[in-house]
Design a protein around this motif. Structure first.
Motif, PDB file in Angstrom:
ATOM      1  N   PHE A   1      15.643  37.040 -21.615  1.00  0.00           N
ATOM      2  CA  PHE A   1      16.585  36.695 -22.696  1.00  0.00           C
ATOM      3  C   PHE A   1      16.471  35.242 -23.131  1.00  0.00           C
ATOM      4  O   PHE A   1      17.080  34.842 -24.118  1.00  0.00           O
TER       5      PHE A   1
ATOM      6  N   VAL B   1      17.535  34.832 -13.551  1.00  0.00           N
ATOM      7  CA  VAL B   1      18.615  33.912 -13.908  1.00  0.00           C
ATOM      8  C   VAL B   1      19.419  33.542 -12.664  1.00  0.00           C
ATOM      9  O   VAL B   1      19.960  32.440 -12.566  1.00  0.00           O
TER      10      VAL B   1
ATOM     11  N   PRO C   1      25.334  23.790 -23.272  1.00  0.00           N
ATOM     12  CA  PRO C   1      25.781  24.785 -22.306  1.00  0.00           C
ATOM     13  C   PRO C   1      27.089  25.441 -22.727  1.00  0.00           C
ATOM     14  O   PRO C   1      27.716  24.933 -23.625  1.00  0.00           O
ATOM     15  N   PRO C   2      27.516  26.514 -22.073  1.00  0.00           N
ATOM     16  CA  PRO C   2      26.914  27.091 -20.875  1.00  0.00           C
ATOM     17  C   PRO C   2      25.697  27.988 -21.145  1.00  0.00           C
ATOM     18  O   PRO C   2      24.915  28.194 -20.241  1.00  0.00           O
ATOM     19  N   TYR C   3      25.540  28.523 -22.365  1.00  0.00           N
ATOM     20  CA  TYR C   3      24.399  29.419 -22.644  1.00  0.00           C
ATOM     21  C   TYR C   3      23.098  28.646 -22.487  1.00  0.00           C
ATOM     22  O   TYR C   3      23.035  27.476 -22.888  1.00  0.00           O
ATOM     23  N   ILE C   4      22.066  29.268 -21.917  1.00  0.00           N
ATOM     24  CA  ILE C   4      20.808  28.541 -21.749  1.00  0.00           C
ATOM     25  C   ILE C   4      19.787  28.865 -22.833  1.00  0.00           C
ATOM     26  O   ILE C   4      18.723  28.277 -22.866  1.00  0.00           O
TER      27      ILE C   4
ATOM     28  N   THR D   1      17.399  38.719 -16.978  1.00  0.00           N
ATOM     29  CA  THR D   1      18.739  39.118 -16.571  1.00  0.00           C
ATOM     30  C   THR D   1      18.826  40.644 -16.659  1.00  0.00           C
ATOM     31  O   THR D   1      17.891  41.314 -17.105  1.00  0.00           O
TER      32      THR D   1
ATOM     33  N   PRO E   1      25.679  31.130 -29.119  1.00  0.00           N
ATOM     34  CA  PRO E   1      26.661  30.499 -28.228  1.00  0.00           C
ATOM     35  C   PRO E   1      26.301  29.044 -27.992  1.00  0.00           C
ATOM     36  O   PRO E   1      25.145  28.652 -28.116  1.00  0.00           O
ATOM     37  N   LYS E   2      27.300  28.229 -27.654  1.00  0.00           N
ATOM     38  CA  LYS E   2      27.034  26.821 -27.368  1.00  0.00           C
ATOM     39  C   LYS E   2      26.211  26.703 -26.079  1.00  0.00           C
ATOM     40  O   LYS E   2      26.398  27.453 -25.137  1.00  0.00           O
TER      41      LYS E   2
END
Lengths: 379, 150
Positions: free
Chosen positions: B124, B7, B72-75, B135, B69-70
């Motif tokens: 992940f 990551v 972005p920022p989560y990939i 990660t 999670p939204k």
């Protein structure tokens, strides 16, 4: 130096609305002017802000191009509190006798999705799913429950109380009372916090008219005195939103210093407070902030909340308007909502949720990346 | 095994049989931070040295990320239906530093403050080219002699 009074208050209801965030701010501003019995052209200085609904100073095109100095304030969840402190200081400094502080906002649905770079973090922090305020709140209360014996039932009772208070507030967003079981059995968002223990990003606006206290009676028969307004950022060792690491050498939250400063500046002790508004981003935050602000000792909240001491009618009512849980969180407006509610209560205008014999109020906001603003108000 | 990608570079040592997080140590204050930083948050000293952090520690606090999670920022790109909740915690590494991390466990019944944890490297997410994104994470320490978590 002059003392500072609040002589006019205005609000646009919180929730979801057609109006833009800035238009909601303008509605609040006009209501505050009417409440003080003054015109926009009488206002000598303005401070305002929003997080996601535009530059507050462009609002002059809706209120009137009077040429007044209008400074935009941006300070996360303490934006409203910072606007208020700026107005307070302007009057204290003798720069103006009549000032407006204004905050408004309008956020998309769902959890906030901040940019890591805006908080000085590397991109991978957001990439890997750590950039959520909700996780911080879950982990802070998890640790606190472990240390001080706070139960899940007490977490739920905070939400039950705030929804009950919200049901008595015509400007609140969530006005339906909820049972403890409903709160506990809702979707688990971030252990140990369920959906109804969290506030939601929302919309709304609040404006306050501040005056030199020597002239306050010109505007209202019952001025509320802003005895102190104090903002602090985080000290070393505090535990904040978006920390990739913590020091094992643990320190206080910025709320501790902000509250202590506000009580000292006002010459008031926490046991003299009639009622308080403390930031309830989620149930656990209200519990922890009670102790951080000096309203009780760590661990006392379990008994206080189980006994109903923070309910309306209790010894120390907290979040009498339903707090962030019932009103939602329009970031720019929340801090000023707390002051709006405090003024209503101190003037005896809070209707079904009126606190009897209220004479002294305390407000507290907290936000990323570790800031807190507190006020003490009296009549 | 599909192709893998980190990551980010410089966050932990990899490839390695015993990966370690890379932090900064500020000799003037004794403060250790993670990830690396150029200035000490306590004294503002800019005399820093890289430090490899201990691989084992104890769980200081935790939660479970229960909703996607939204992005972005989560990939991560899982649909809400396919999303699997993941643990997140703070792990105290001796008296040096407490680091935030994903956890390899997500069942509250398997997690308690004070339990012994060890750093691992895990996939992940899948990137746009179909590669597994790696990660760091912390896993409960397994004690094979009694077959149970410590």
């Amino acid at each position: 130096m002059s003392d500072v009074a609040i002589v006019g208050i205005g609000i646009h209801p919180f929730g979801r609305h057609e109006l833009s965030g800035m238009e909601q701010g303008a509605v609040a501003a006009r209501a505050a002017l009417a409440d003080a019995g003054v015109e926009w052209s009488d206002v000598q200085y303005a401070f305002g802000g929003s997080s996601a609904a535009g530059n507050a100073d462009t609002m002059v095109s809706m209120l009137g191009l009077t040429g007044l100095p209008f400074i935009n304030v941006a300070n996360g969840c303490a934006t409203g509190g910072s606007a208020l402190i700026s107005g307070y200081n302007a009057i204290k400094a003798g720069a103006a006798d009549l000032v407006m502080a204004i905050g408004f906002d309008k956020h998309p649905r769902g959890a906030f999705d901040p940019d890591p770079a805006a908080f000085g973090l590397e991109k991978w922090y957001g990439d890997t799913g750590l950039m959520l305020t909700t996780q911080f709140f879950g982990m802070k209360i998890q640790r606190y429950m472990h240390q001080y014996g706070i139960t899940r039932s007490t977490l739920a009772k905070v939400a039950v109380k705030n929804f009950e208070n919200g049901s008595k507030n015509e400007n609140a967003w969530r006005r339906k009372p909820m049972s403890e079981d409903e709160v506990l059995n809702a979707a688990m968002l971030s252990e140990p916090l369920t959906q109804y223990m969290f506030c939601s990003p929302g919309e709304g606006g609040v404006a306050l008219v501040l005056a030199n206290a020597d002239r306050a009676k010109e505007y209202t028969s019952k001025p509320v005195y802003l005895k102190s307004a104090v903002l602090r950022s985080r000290p070393f060792g505090s535990f904040e939103v978006f920390n990739s690491w913590l020091s094992p050498d643990r320190g206080d939250s910025p709320s501790v210093a902000a509250a202590k400063g506000a009580f000292e500046m006002a010459g008031v002790s926490p046991d003299e407070i009639s009622f308080a508004q403390v930031q309830d981003t989620e149930s656990g935050a209200e519990i922890m902030h009670m102790a951080e602000t000096g309203l009780c000792a760590d661990g006392d909240q379990e008994r206080m909340i189980q006994m109903g001491e923070t309910n309306l009618g209790g010894r120390l009512p907290i979040n009498t308007d339903g707090g962030c849980l019932a009103n939602g969180e329009p970031i720019g407006a929340s801090g000023l909502r707390q002051v709006y509610e405090s003024v209503l209560q101190l003037q005896g205008r809070a209707g079904a949720r009126q606190v009897e014999n209220a004479s002294t109020a305390f407000t507290h906001v907290y936000g990323a990346p570790g800031i807190s603003a507190c006020t003490v108000l009296t009549v | 095994m599909s192709e893998q990608v980190l990551v980010a570079e410089g966050v932990f040592t990899w490839p390695s049989d015993e990966p370690q997080l890379i932090g900064s140590h500020f000799p003037e204050s004794g403060v250790t931070v993670f990830p690396r930083a150029g200035a000490c948050p306590k004294t503002a000293s800019r005399v820093a040295e890289d430090v490899l952090l201990p691989r084992r520690g104890t769980l200081w606090s935790w939660t479970i990320q229960g909703f996607p999670p939204k992005n972005p920022p989560y990939i991560g790109t899982e649909s809400p239906k396919d999303f699997k909740p993941y643990g997140v915690g703070y792990i105290q590494l001796g008296d040096q530093v407490i680091v935030e991390s994903r956890l390899t466990v997500s069942d509250p019944a398997q997690i308690e403050i004070g339990m012994e944890m060890e750093m691992v490297v895990v996939p992940f997410a899948i990137d746009a080219e179909g590669r597994e994104v790696l990660t760091y994470a912390f896993a409960p320490v397994q004690h094979p002699e009694n077959g149970a978590n410590s």
